[in-house]
Design a protein around this motif. Structure first.
Motif, PDB file in Angstrom:
ATOM      1  N   GLU A   1       8.944   8.135  -8.319  1.00 64.63           N
ATOM      2  CA  GLU A   1       8.228   6.889  -7.946  1.00 64.63           C
ATOM      3  C   GLU A   1       8.542   7.851  -6.427  1.00 64.63           C
ATOM      4  O   GLU A   1       6.950   7.393  -5.397  1.00 64.63           O
ATOM      5  N   PHE A   2       9.392   9.129  -6.244  1.00 68.42           N
ATOM      6  CA  PHE A   2       9.991   8.855  -4.781  1.00 68.42           C
ATOM      7  C   PHE A   2       9.117  10.418  -4.509  1.00 68.42           C
ATOM      8  O   PHE A   2       8.295  10.305  -3.316  1.00 68.42           O
ATOM      9  N   LEU A   3       8.294  11.367  -5.720  1.00 67.31           N
ATOM     10  CA  LEU A   3       7.368  12.226  -5.967  1.00 67.31           C
ATOM     11  C   LEU A   3       6.094  11.581  -4.969  1.00 67.31           C
ATOM     12  O   LEU A   3       5.372  12.486  -4.516  1.00 67.31           O
ATOM     13  N   VAL A   4       5.578  10.215  -6.093  1.00 69.91           N
ATOM     14  CA  VAL A   4       4.047  10.390  -6.300  1.00 69.91           C
ATOM     15  C   VAL A   4       4.038   9.395  -4.070  1.00 69.91           C
ATOM     16  O   VAL A   4       3.203   9.841  -3.514  1.00 69.91           O
ATOM     17  N   LEU A   5       5.259   8.721  -4.297  1.00 75.33           N
ATOM     18  CA  LEU A   5       4.978   8.228  -2.614  1.00 75.33           C
ATOM     19  C   LEU A   5       5.087   8.977  -1.352  1.00 75.33           C
ATOM     20  O   LEU A   5       4.184   9.076  -0.433  1.00 75.33           O
ATOM     21  N   GLU A   6       5.404  10.437  -1.675  1.00 75.32           N
ATOM     22  CA  GLU A   6       5.819  11.443  -0.406  1.00 75.32           C
ATOM     23  C   GLU A   6       3.909  12.467  -0.702  1.00 75.32           C
ATOM     24  O   GLU A   6       4.624  12.244   0.527  1.00 75.32           O
ATOM     25  N   LYS A   7       3.608  11.487  -1.269  1.00 79.58           N
ATOM     26  CA  LYS A   7       2.264  12.122  -1.072  1.00 79.58           C
ATOM     27  C   LYS A   7       1.178  11.369  -0.910  1.00 79.58           C
ATOM     28  O   LYS A   7      -0.034  11.792  -0.748  1.00 79.58           O
ATOM     29  N   LEU A   8       1.706   9.837  -0.706  1.00 80.59           N
ATOM     30  CA  LEU A   8       0.870   9.051  -0.972  1.00 80.59           C
ATOM     31  C   LEU A   8      -0.386   9.321   0.335  1.00 80.59           C
ATOM     32  O   LEU A   8      -1.156   8.524   0.301  1.00 80.59           O
ATOM     33  N   LYS A   9       0.592   8.963   1.314  1.00 83.58           N
ATOM     34  CA  LYS A   9      -0.351   9.459   3.013  1.00 83.58           C
ATOM     35  C   LYS A   9      -1.834  10.593   2.928  1.00 83.58           C
ATOM     36  O   LYS A   9      -2.395  10.043   3.503  1.00 83.58           O
ATOM     37  N   ASP A  10      -1.808  11.085   1.496  1.00 79.82           N
ATOM     38  CA  ASP A  10      -2.802  11.794   1.528  1.00 79.82           C
ATOM     39  C   ASP A  10      -4.416  12.028   1.032  1.00 79.82           C
ATOM     40  O   ASP A  10      -5.130  11.714   0.436  1.00 79.82           O
ATOM     41  N   LEU A  11      -3.498   9.972   0.486  1.00 82.08           N
ATOM     42  CA  LEU A  11      -4.787   9.300  -0.270  1.00 82.08           C
ATOM     43  C   LEU A  11      -5.303   8.173   0.611  1.00 82.08           C
ATOM     44  O   LEU A  11      -6.530   7.895   0.270  1.00 82.08           O
ATOM     45  N   PHE A  12      -4.585   8.254   1.692  1.00 80.44           N
ATOM     46  CA  PHE A  12      -5.255   7.068   2.188  1.00 80.44           C
ATOM     47  C   PHE A  12      -6.295   8.377   3.230  1.00 80.44           C
ATOM     48  O   PHE A  12      -5.566   8.717   4.376  1.00 80.44           O
ATOM     49  N   LYS A  13      -8.295   7.514   3.181  1.00 83.22           N
ATOM     50  CA  LYS A  13      -8.664   7.743   4.162  1.00 83.22           C
ATOM     51  C   LYS A  13      -9.418   6.836   4.570  1.00 83.22           C
ATOM     52  O   LYS A  13      -9.273   5.505   4.000  1.00 83.22           O
ATOM     53  N   GLY A  14     -10.580   7.388   5.589  1.00 82.78           N
ATOM     54  CA  GLY A  14     -11.495   6.101   6.314  1.00 82.78           C
ATOM     55  C   GLY A  14     -12.014   5.558   5.208  1.00 82.78           C
ATOM     56  O   GLY A  14     -11.337   4.172   5.383  1.00 82.78           O
ATOM     57  N   GLU A  15     -12.125   6.475   4.115  1.00 78.56           N
ATOM     58  CA  GLU A  15     -13.427   5.250   3.229  1.00 78.56           C
ATOM     59  C   GLU A  15     -12.572   4.749   1.990  1.00 78.56           C
ATOM     60  O   GLU A  15     -13.706   3.853   1.249  1.00 78.56           O
ATOM     61  N   ASN A  16     -11.253   4.484   1.890  1.00 76.18           N
ATOM     62  CA  ASN A  16     -10.497   3.894   0.785  1.00 76.18           C
ATOM     63  C   ASN A  16      -9.900   2.846   1.486  1.00 76.18           C
ATOM     64  O   ASN A  16      -9.263   1.846   1.001  1.00 76.18           O
ATOM     65  N   LYS A  17     -10.093   2.539   2.232  1.00 77.30           N
ATOM     66  CA  LYS A  17      -9.471   1.414   3.378  1.00 77.30           C
ATOM     67  C   LYS A  17      -9.871   0.193   2.376  1.00 77.30           C
ATOM     68  O   LYS A  17      -9.155  -0.487   2.617  1.00 77.30           O
ATOM     69  N   LYS A  18     -11.155  -0.246   2.350  1.00 79.18           N
ATOM     70  CA  LYS A  18     -11.397  -1.812   1.638  1.00 79.18           C
ATOM     71  C   LYS A  18     -11.154  -0.717  -0.450  1.00 79.18           C
ATOM     72  O   LYS A  18     -11.009  -2.623  -0.625  1.00 79.18           O
ATOM     73  N   ASP A  19     -10.446  -0.666  -0.343  1.00 75.01           N
ATOM     74  CA  ASP A  19      -9.829  -0.368  -2.112  1.00 75.01           C
ATOM     75  C   ASP A  19      -8.270  -1.132  -2.615  1.00 75.01           C
ATOM     76  O   ASP A  19      -7.996  -1.085  -1.197  1.00 75.01           O
ATOM     77  N   MET A  20      -8.297  -0.847  -3.800  1.00 72.27           N
ATOM     78  CA  MET A  20      -7.201  -2.274  -3.809  1.00 72.27           C
ATOM     79  C   MET A  20      -6.173  -0.420  -3.834  1.00 72.27           C
ATOM     80  O   MET A  20      -6.741   0.582  -4.951  1.00 72.27           O
ATOM     81  N   LEU A  21      -4.915  -0.648  -3.954  1.00 76.34           N
ATOM     82  CA  LEU A  21      -3.894   0.612  -4.410  1.00 76.34           C
ATOM     83  C   LEU A  21      -3.120   0.517  -5.410  1.00 76.34           C
ATOM     84  O   LEU A  21      -2.185  -0.939  -5.469  1.00 76.34           O
ATOM     85  N   LEU A  22      -3.458   0.270  -6.565  1.00 77.90           N
ATOM     86  CA  LEU A  22      -2.264  -0.052  -7.431  1.00 77.90           C
ATOM     87  C   LEU A  22      -1.260   1.284  -7.549  1.00 77.90           C
ATOM     88  O   LEU A  22      -1.380   2.576  -8.067  1.00 77.90           O
ATOM     89  N   PHE A  23      -0.139   0.649  -7.706  1.00 82.06           N
ATOM     90  CA  PHE A  23       0.908   1.783  -7.660  1.00 82.06           C
ATOM     91  C   PHE A  23       1.743   1.583  -8.711  1.00 82.06           C
ATOM     92  O   PHE A  23       2.193   1.010  -9.453  1.00 82.06           O
ATOM     93  N   TYR A  24       1.620   1.931  -9.774  1.00 84.19           N
ATOM     94  CA  TYR A  24       2.259   2.523 -10.933  1.00 84.19           C
ATOM     95  C   TYR A  24       3.414   3.627 -11.939  1.00 84.19           C
ATOM     96  O   TYR A  24       3.005   4.399 -11.196  1.00 84.19           O
ATOM     97  N   VAL A  25       4.458   2.326 -11.964  1.00 88.27           N
ATOM     98  CA  VAL A  25       5.489   3.429 -12.533  1.00 88.27           C
ATOM     99  C   VAL A  25       6.174   3.010 -14.263  1.00 88.27           C
ATOM    100  O   VAL A  25       5.685   1.824 -13.877  1.00 88.27           O
ATOM    101  N   PHE A  26       6.837   3.773 -14.968  1.00 90.81           N
ATOM    102  CA  PHE A  26       6.816   3.008 -16.076  1.00 90.81           C
ATOM    103  C   PHE A  26       7.337   2.230 -16.559  1.00 90.81           C
ATOM    104  O   PHE A  26       7.633   1.112 -17.507  1.00 90.81           O
ATOM    105  N   ALA A  27       8.910   2.804 -16.188  1.00 93.60           N
ATOM    106  CA  ALA A  27       9.797   2.291 -16.019  1.00 93.60           C
ATOM    107  C   ALA A  27      10.372   1.242 -14.352  1.00 93.60           C
ATOM    108  O   ALA A  27       9.500   1.946 -13.202  1.00 93.60           O
TER     109      ALA A  27
END
Length: 295
Positions: free
Chosen positions: A119-145
């Motif tokens: 979870e920590f590893l993914v959240l560290e990189k999540l800022k790289d995923l947020f771009k202007g064209e993604n503002k209207k998206d839904m963010l689904l953050f999934y972790v197995f446990a």
């Protein structure tokens, strides 16, 4: 004069009450617009898991920026992700023990070369995923446990996710989802009250006076062979199903269960739940073969 005075007072009160009612209606409209349909969520999770679950099973986490406005029966989420973030590319990063960062997906499996949880590893990189064209998206953050109380959900731990998870609030809609209730590799199990308070903290912990909200936390799993999702928000309580091990009774018969909805035929994915979990135990499952430092 006294009569006119009291009429003016009553008019002021009524107008004020009307303004407050309008404010509540507007807030409710926003909440309805940002709410997550459980059947749709179950379908999303099924498709994401079928694509990105590690080949050897085990612990993993995936964040997906979902362009909901582009999804329709002829263009499923899986179809979109096959073009933007093919599963082969994600799993190649798994093999390299690296975090995958793509156009719509950030993903990581249990690392062998780091003490950080997925979870920590993914959240560290999540800022790289947020771009202007993604503002209207839904963010689904999934972790197995579900995140562990001892590290991930401990406020003063150096690897806590509590101070990082709020980045998901940049998206128009968001959901935090897990499938299995975290259980340590070795006994003793985590007491029920600690599990409940930890998950409540996930929803209610504030960063810059803002929280993700327990109503944005869900459990999606296959208790009867098909994917179902429940909200972990049960009024002012944490839903029992979000913190209970298999067949574990709740603390009180007065606590209602969250509603479980079965997706319509054809909406969910066909992925099967893996029994192994990378060295820690899942509720009702087996231990994996890989040690992961108590995860």
């Amino acid at each position: 004069m006294a009569g006119l005075y009291w009429m003016a007072v009553m008019l002021t009160v009524l107008l004020s009450a009307g303004d407050r009612a309008d404010g509540v209606d507007r807030a409710n409209s926003v909440n309805r617009a940002n709410s997550v349909d459980l059947e749709t969520l179950a379908s999303y999770v099924s498709q994401i898991k079928s694509m990105y679950i590690p080949e050897d099973g085990g612990m993993f986490s995936v964040a997906v920026s979902i362009p909901e406005e582009e999804i329709h029966p002829g263009n499923t989420l899986e179809t979109i992700l096959k073009l933007s973030d093919p599963a082969t590319e994600v799993k190649n990063k798994y093999r390299e023990d690296k975090v995958y960062v793509g156009k719509r997906v950030v993903a990581a499996k249990l690392p062998t070369s780091s003490d950080k949880h997925v979870e920590f590893l993914v959240l560290e990189k999540l800022k790289d995923l947020f771009k202007g064209e993604n503002k209207k998206d839904m963010l689904l953050f999934y972790v197995f446990a579900s995140p562990c109380p001892g590290i991930c959900l401990k406020t003063d731990h150096s690897r806590t996710i509590l101070n990082k998870i709020n980045i998901i609030r940049q998206w128009r809609r968001y959901a935090v989802v897990f499938s299995q209730v975290f259980q340590p590799k070795d006994p003793p199990t985590i007491p029920y009250e600690i599990r409940r308070e930890a998950l409540k903290l996930l929803g209610n912990h504030k960063v810059n006076n803002a929280k993700i909200g327990l109503d944005h936390v869900f459990r999606c799993w296959k208790p009867k062979g098909w994917m179902v999702c429940i909200s972990c928000d049960n009024g002012n309580q944490v839903a029992h199903e979000c913190i209970s091990y298999e067949n574990e009774p709740g603390p009180s018969q007065n606590q209602p269960s969250s509603q479980v909805k079965q997706p319509q035929q054809g909406k969910g994915g066909s992925s099967s739940q893996r029994g192994d979990s990378g060295g820690w135990k899942i509720s009702g499952g087996k231990r994996g073969n890989k040690s992961n430092k108590g995860r």
